[in-house]
Design a protein around this motif. Structure first.
Motif, mmCIF file in Angstrom:
data_model
loop_
_atom_site.group_PDB
_atom_site.id
_atom_site.type_symbol
_atom_site.label_atom_id
_atom_site.label_comp_id
_atom_site.label_asym_id
_atom_site.label_seq_id
_atom_site.Cartn_x
_atom_site.Cartn_y
_atom_site.Cartn_z
ATOM 1 N N SER A 20 38.215 68.958 31.482
ATOM 2 C CA SER A 20 39.013 69.481 32.617
ATOM 3 C C SER A 20 37.761 69.765 33.793
ATOM 4 N N ALA A 23 37.096 66.416 35.466
ATOM 5 C CA ALA A 23 38.272 66.166 36.359
ATOM 6 C C ALA A 23 38.335 67.149 37.681
ATOM 7 N N LEU A 24 38.123 68.474 37.441
ATOM 8 C CA LEU A 24 37.897 69.199 38.742
ATOM 9 C C LEU A 24 36.878 68.815 39.803
ATOM 10 N N ALA A 27 38.277 66.051 41.534
ATOM 11 C CA ALA A 27 39.180 66.634 42.385
ATOM 12 C C ALA A 27 38.444 67.255 43.601
ATOM 13 N N TRP A 81 45.295 64.924 43.393
ATOM 14 C CA TRP A 81 43.988 65.650 43.313
ATOM 15 C C TRP A 81 44.113 67.113 44.001
ATOM 16 N N GLY A 84 45.595 69.178 41.444
ATOM 17 C CA GLY A 84 44.589 69.694 40.424
ATOM 18 C C GLY A 84 44.117 70.930 40.697
ATOM 19 N N THR A 88 45.017 74.600 38.906
ATOM 20 C CA THR A 88 43.847 75.171 38.584
ATOM 21 C C THR A 88 43.801 76.693 38.810
ATOM 22 N N LEU A 111 43.616 71.315 31.566
ATOM 23 C CA LEU A 111 43.829 69.846 31.187
ATOM 24 C C LEU A 111 45.288 69.257 31.142
ATOM 25 N N VAL A 115 45.961 68.863 35.157
ATOM 26 C CA VAL A 115 45.584 67.429 35.227
ATOM 27 C C VAL A 115 46.464 66.310 34.839
ATOM 28 N N TRP A 119 48.924 64.146 37.230
ATOM 29 C CA TRP A 119 48.659 62.407 37.137
ATOM 30 C C TRP A 119 49.915 61.749 36.574
#
Lengths: 218, 103
Positions: A20, A23-24, A27, A81, A84, A88, A111, A115, A119
């Motif tokens: 995560s 991914a952040l 983003a 993006w 996300g 979050t 996640l 995420v 997606w």
């Protein structure tokens, strides 16, 4: 689908948190490239709307309820993006102030809902949006994107719980997918209504267009 | 999308949080239901790691349950809006970065 503390073992929640975090970071760097100053408030409004909508549990069947996740909604209107970052933020506030979702489970919840859900929704929407044209096609693509995003998040949630040794996968997976197939219908309906209303307001007509509010290619 | 639409959007979010939240279904959600049915819900009990201000979306010190939920919804919605706005300003569009997009 907020996982509380106690369901996940350390290897799973540390692993999920690491994924995560990556991914952040991606983003933040991707939205930085496209987001314009005047688009910042739209992210705030979307986050506020998703938080509020998540409070409204609707009954599905047999004494179970569900609520909007919003991953598909944010991904379709603002891009995956931005979605996300929005989801979050919602999850962190829910954990800190309302203890909805655990502290150790935050990474896994991010996640699944911030995420994976956006997606999967975005991928489905782009794929189906390219196949079916017109308004009806967009509605079908939006509905299926939202439904699949909930199923994908439920799948990920089941895997995390099962691999933590909490309960066997064969037990948790069918139950989770069964309930979320129903909850996903609610997600699909709400997403279709809000997306069609807002895209008319924003002049979004087809997938691939640049979002006026978010800057990402949709 | 202009300022007026955004203010309307925020008002709609606040209205949902304040007016609809007391009528939300009190039934367990999908995961909670599965945890209950498959016998692992107890694993979450007594595991509170933080002391949240409004656990279960109930504003503290309010006798009426509906009002406590409405207030928690209002406060939460404003908090989320403010947090998202500030985080975007700080991390995504920091000063000096302005002008990179076509604003």
């Amino acid at each position: 689908m907020h996982i509380p503390d106690g369901f996940l073992d350390p290897k799973i929640w540390v692993g999920a948190s690491a994924v995560s975090a990556g991914a952040l970071a991606a983003a933040v760097s991707n939205t930085r490239k496209v987001l314009e100053d005047r688009q910042v408030p739209a992210l705030g409004v979307m986050a506020a709307f998703i938080f509020a909508a998540q409070m409204i549990n609707f009954p599905v069947a047999g004494g179970t309820s569900g609520h909007l996740l919003g991953g598909a909604l944010a991904a379709i209107l603002l891009g995956p993006w931005s979605a996300g970052l929005i989801l979050t933020t919602v999850l962190v506030i829910q954990m800190l102030f309302f203890y909805d979702g655990g502290l150790t489970a935050l990474g896994a919840n991010v996640l699944n809902m911030a995420v994976i859900a956006p997606w999967v929704a975005y991928g489905t929407y782009r794929l189906l949006g390219g196949l079916f044209r017109g308004n009806a096609g967009r509605t079908v693509a939006t509905f299926l994107a939202a439904w699949l995003s909930v199923m994908a998040a439920a799948l990920a949630c089941s895997l995390e719980i099962a691999f933590s040794g909490t309960v066997p996968l064969a037990v948790v997976l069918p139950a989770m997918l069964g309930w979320h197939a129903l909850i996903g219908i609610g997600e699909g309906l709400i997403t279709v209504v809000v997306v069609s209303f807002v895209s008319r307001l924003w002049g979004l007509e087809q997938p691939g267009q640049k979002s006026y509010a978010g800057g990402e290619q949709l | 999308m202009n300022r007026k639409n955004l203010i309307w959007g925020l008002l709609v979010a606040l209205a949902i949080a304040a007016i609809l939240s007391p009528f939300a279904s009190p039934s367990p959600d999908g995961l909670e239901r599965v945890a209950e049915d498959k016998g692992f819900l107890h694993l979450a009990e007594g595991k509170e790691l933080i002391h949240a201000l409004m656990p279960d979306y109930v504003f503290p010190g309010i006798a009426s349950e509906g009002l406590a939920t409405s207030l928690a919804g209002l406060v939460g919605t404003l908090l989320v809006f403010a947090a998202m706005y500030l985080l975007s300003r700080v991390f995504v569009r920091p000063k000096g970065n302005a002008g990179k997009g076509r604003s």
